[in-house]
Design a protein around this motif. Structure first.
Motif, PDB file in Angstrom:
ATOM      1  N   ILE A  10     -51.138 -32.136  59.831  1.00 34.68           N
ATOM      2  CA  ILE A  10     -50.790 -33.385  59.150  1.00 34.68           C
ATOM      3  C   ILE A  10     -50.625 -33.146  57.649  1.00 34.68           C
ATOM      4  O   ILE A  10     -49.637 -33.562  57.041  1.00 34.68           O
ATOM      5  CB  ILE A  10     -51.859 -34.474  59.399  1.00 34.68           C
ATOM      6  CG1 ILE A  10     -51.906 -34.862  60.871  1.00 34.68           C
ATOM      7  CG2 ILE A  10     -51.586 -35.704  58.531  1.00 34.68           C
ATOM      8  CD1 ILE A  10     -53.141 -35.676  61.250  1.00 34.68           C
ATOM      9  N   PHE A  15     -44.192 -35.434  56.392  1.00 32.94           N
ATOM     10  CA  PHE A  15     -44.568 -36.847  56.320  1.00 32.94           C
ATOM     11  C   PHE A  15     -45.658 -37.068  55.271  1.00 32.94           C
ATOM     12  O   PHE A  15     -45.595 -38.016  54.493  1.00 32.94           O
ATOM     13  CB  PHE A  15     -45.045 -37.342  57.688  1.00 32.94           C
ATOM     14  CG  PHE A  15     -44.027 -37.131  58.769  1.00 32.94           C
ATOM     15  CD1 PHE A  15     -42.870 -37.896  58.817  1.00 32.94           C
ATOM     16  CD2 PHE A  15     -44.212 -36.147  59.725  1.00 32.94           C
ATOM     17  CE1 PHE A  15     -41.918 -37.695  59.810  1.00 32.94           C
ATOM     18  CE2 PHE A  15     -43.264 -35.937  60.721  1.00 32.94           C
ATOM     19  CZ  PHE A  15     -42.115 -36.711  60.760  1.00 32.94           C
ATOM     20  N   PHE A  16     -46.653 -36.175  55.232  1.00 32.45           N
ATOM     21  CA  PHE A  16     -47.709 -36.324  54.231  1.00 32.45           C
ATOM     22  C   PHE A  16     -47.189 -35.950  52.847  1.00 32.45           C
ATOM     23  O   PHE A  16     -47.566 -36.569  51.854  1.00 32.45           O
ATOM     24  CB  PHE A  16     -48.951 -35.509  54.589  1.00 32.45           C
ATOM     25  CG  PHE A  16     -50.117 -35.848  53.702  1.00 32.45           C
ATOM     26  CD1 PHE A  16     -50.751 -37.073  53.815  1.00 32.45           C
ATOM     27  CD2 PHE A  16     -50.542 -34.963  52.736  1.00 32.45           C
ATOM     28  CE1 PHE A  16     -51.806 -37.413  52.965  1.00 32.45           C
ATOM     29  CE2 PHE A  16     -51.596 -35.288  51.890  1.00 32.45           C
ATOM     30  CZ  PHE A  16     -52.226 -36.510  52.012  1.00 32.45           C
ATOM     31  N   ARG A  18     -44.214 -36.499  51.741  1.00 30.84           N
ATOM     32  CA  ARG A  18     -43.482 -37.691  51.275  1.00 30.84           C
ATOM     33  C   ARG A  18     -44.445 -38.788  50.834  1.00 30.84           C
ATOM     34  O   ARG A  18     -44.210 -39.474  49.837  1.00 30.84           O
ATOM     35  CB  ARG A  18     -42.567 -38.218  52.372  1.00 30.84           C
ATOM     36  CG  ARG A  18     -41.346 -37.369  52.584  1.00 30.84           C
ATOM     37  CD  ARG A  18     -40.434 -37.950  53.639  1.00 30.84           C
ATOM     38  NE  ARG A  18     -39.345 -37.052  53.921  1.00 30.84           N
ATOM     39  CZ  ARG A  18     -38.717 -36.979  55.090  1.00 30.84           C
ATOM     40  NH1 ARG A  18     -39.083 -37.769  56.090  1.00 30.84           N
ATOM     41  NH2 ARG A  18     -37.736 -36.131  55.263  1.00 30.84           N
ATOM     42  N   SER A  19     -45.531 -38.940  51.581  1.00 31.02           N
ATOM     43  CA  SER A  19     -46.535 -39.948  51.213  1.00 31.02           C
ATOM     44  C   SER A  19     -47.144 -39.622  49.858  1.00 31.02           C
ATOM     45  O   SER A  19     -47.386 -40.519  49.049  1.00 31.02           O
ATOM     46  CB  SER A  19     -47.633 -40.020  52.282  1.00 31.02           C
ATOM     47  OG  SER A  19     -47.106 -40.493  53.496  1.00 31.02           O
ATOM     48  N   THR A  20     -47.385 -38.353  49.605  1.00 34.92           N
ATOM     49  CA  THR A  20     -47.953 -37.934  48.324  1.00 34.92           C
ATOM     50  C   THR A  20     -46.969 -38.192  47.185  1.00 34.92           C
ATOM     51  O   THR A  20     -47.357 -38.647  46.105  1.00 34.92           O
ATOM     52  CB  THR A  20     -48.368 -36.451  48.382  1.00 34.92           C
ATOM     53  OG1 THR A  20     -49.309 -36.286  49.446  1.00 34.92           O
ATOM     54  CG2 THR A  20     -49.006 -35.998  47.085  1.00 34.92           C
ATOM     55  N   VAL A  89     -52.923 -41.261  51.391  1.00 36.31           N
ATOM     56  CA  VAL A  89     -53.399 -41.553  52.751  1.00 36.31           C
ATOM     57  C   VAL A  89     -53.058 -42.988  53.140  1.00 36.31           C
ATOM     58  O   VAL A  89     -52.644 -43.247  54.276  1.00 36.31           O
ATOM     59  CB  VAL A  89     -54.913 -41.263  52.885  1.00 36.31           C
ATOM     60  CG1 VAL A  89     -55.470 -41.811  54.187  1.00 36.31           C
ATOM     61  CG2 VAL A  89     -55.169 -39.754  52.800  1.00 36.31           C
ATOM     62  N   TYR A  92     -49.383 -43.117  53.922  1.00 35.18           N
ATOM     63  CA  TYR A  92     -49.201 -42.497  55.238  1.00 35.18           C
ATOM     64  C   TYR A  92     -49.632 -43.472  56.331  1.00 35.18           C
ATOM     65  O   TYR A  92     -48.955 -43.626  57.347  1.00 35.18           O
ATOM     66  CB  TYR A  92     -50.028 -41.207  55.314  1.00 35.18           C
ATOM     67  CG  TYR A  92     -49.822 -40.400  56.563  1.00 35.18           C
ATOM     68  CD1 TYR A  92     -48.892 -39.370  56.597  1.00 35.18           C
ATOM     69  CD2 TYR A  92     -50.557 -40.646  57.719  1.00 35.18           C
ATOM     70  CE1 TYR A  92     -48.691 -38.617  57.747  1.00 35.18           C
ATOM     71  CE2 TYR A  92     -50.361 -39.908  58.862  1.00 35.18           C
ATOM     72  CZ  TYR A  92     -49.434 -38.886  58.872  1.00 35.18           C
ATOM     73  OH  TYR A  92     -49.241 -38.157  60.021  1.00 35.18           O
ATOM     74  N   SER A  95     -47.082 -46.143  57.055  1.00 30.91           N
ATOM     75  CA  SER A  95     -45.778 -45.657  57.509  1.00 30.91           C
ATOM     76  C   SER A  95     -45.745 -45.569  59.034  1.00 30.91           C
ATOM     77  O   SER A  95     -46.576 -44.905  59.640  1.00 30.91           O
ATOM     78  CB  SER A  95     -45.503 -44.274  56.916  1.00 30.91           C
ATOM     79  OG  SER A  95     -44.276 -43.784  57.418  1.00 30.91           O
ATOM     80  N   ASP A  98     -44.548 -41.047  61.162  1.00 32.37           N
ATOM     81  CA  ASP A  98     -45.340 -39.981  60.573  1.00 32.37           C
ATOM     82  C   ASP A  98     -45.536 -38.883  61.610  1.00 32.37           C
ATOM     83  O   ASP A  98     -44.775 -38.822  62.582  1.00 32.37           O
ATOM     84  CB  ASP A  98     -46.668 -40.514  60.013  1.00 32.37           C
ATOM     85  CG  ASP A  98     -47.453 -41.369  60.992  1.00 32.37           C
ATOM     86  OD1 ASP A  98     -47.371 -41.119  62.216  1.00 32.37           O
ATOM     87  OD2 ASP A  98     -48.161 -42.277  60.549  1.00 32.37           O
ATOM     88  N   ASP A 111     -53.390 -39.534  64.243  1.00 28.58           N
ATOM     89  CA  ASP A 111     -53.203 -38.816  62.980  1.00 28.58           C
ATOM     90  C   ASP A 111     -53.659 -39.654  61.791  1.00 28.58           C
ATOM     91  O   ASP A 111     -54.290 -39.142  60.864  1.00 28.58           O
ATOM     92  CB  ASP A 111     -51.748 -38.364  62.812  1.00 28.58           C
ATOM     93  CG  ASP A 111     -50.743 -39.497  62.850  1.00 28.58           C
ATOM     94  OD1 ASP A 111     -51.007 -40.518  63.513  1.00 28.58           O
ATOM     95  OD2 ASP A 111     -49.671 -39.365  62.234  1.00 28.58           O
ATOM     96  N   ASP A 112     -53.395 -40.954  61.829  1.00 32.42           N
ATOM     97  CA  ASP A 112     -53.801 -41.837  60.741  1.00 32.42           C
ATOM     98  C   ASP A 112     -55.328 -41.841  60.595  1.00 32.42           C
ATOM     99  O   ASP A 112     -55.857 -41.728  59.482  1.00 32.42           O
ATOM    100  CB  ASP A 112     -53.321 -43.272  61.002  1.00 32.42           C
ATOM    101  CG  ASP A 112     -51.816 -43.399  61.043  1.00 32.42           C
ATOM    102  OD1 ASP A 112     -51.136 -42.420  61.391  1.00 32.42           O
ATOM    103  OD2 ASP A 112     -51.306 -44.486  60.751  1.00 32.42           O
TER     104      ASP A 112
END
Length: 144
Positions: A10, A15-16, A18-20, A89, A92, A95, A98, A111-112
């Protein structure tokens, strides 16, 4: 062991990442942070029932209170790296697309929740300081 592999996957996922990237933009604006918290609250309301969901809701609630206090300028003792992690987080979390898409029944939140528990574990000292501040702040409001 499987949990560690999932978490590693993860954290290194696109995906993470992009979240960051989004998190760094969110942290520049109190209004953006409050909008994000609104989306987190909406998603939290639809979480399932059970021990892991209940624990996840409790942890999300702490993170939301911390970020809200930061966004409102009430509590600024959150290190920049911690704030960025927290917001990443939460981004994420809201979203739907992910590492494990949320549309997959039961599995979609795995995963969340894994990421959430990793975060809470990794910033436990910051959470302790915040909850102590919160207790002191609440008691000073009642007194004053």
């Amino acid at each position: 062991m499987a949990n560690r592999r999932l978490l590693t996957a993860i954290l290194s996922s696109i995906f993470f990442k992009r979240s960051t990237e989004k998190a760094s933009r969110y942290t520049r604006s109190g209004k953006s942070l409050l909008d994000l918290l609104h989306r987190v609250a909406e998603k939290t309301r639809v979480l399932g029932v059970g021990a892991s969901y209940s624990a996840a809701k409790d942890q999300i609630n702490i993170l939301v209170r911390m970020v809200r206090a930061y966004a409102k300028g009430e509590y600024r003792a959150i290190p920049g790296k911690t704030l960025l992690r927290m917001v990443a987080v939460l981004v994420y979390f809201v979203s739907p697309i992910d590492f494990i898409p949320d549309v997959l029944p039961l599995l979609g939140m795995t995963d969340d929740i894994a990421l959430l528990f990793w975060l809470v574990s990794s910033i436990s000292d910051d959470i302790s300081r915040f909850t102590e501040w919160e207790r002191n702040h609440a008691s000073s409001i009642k007194i004053g």
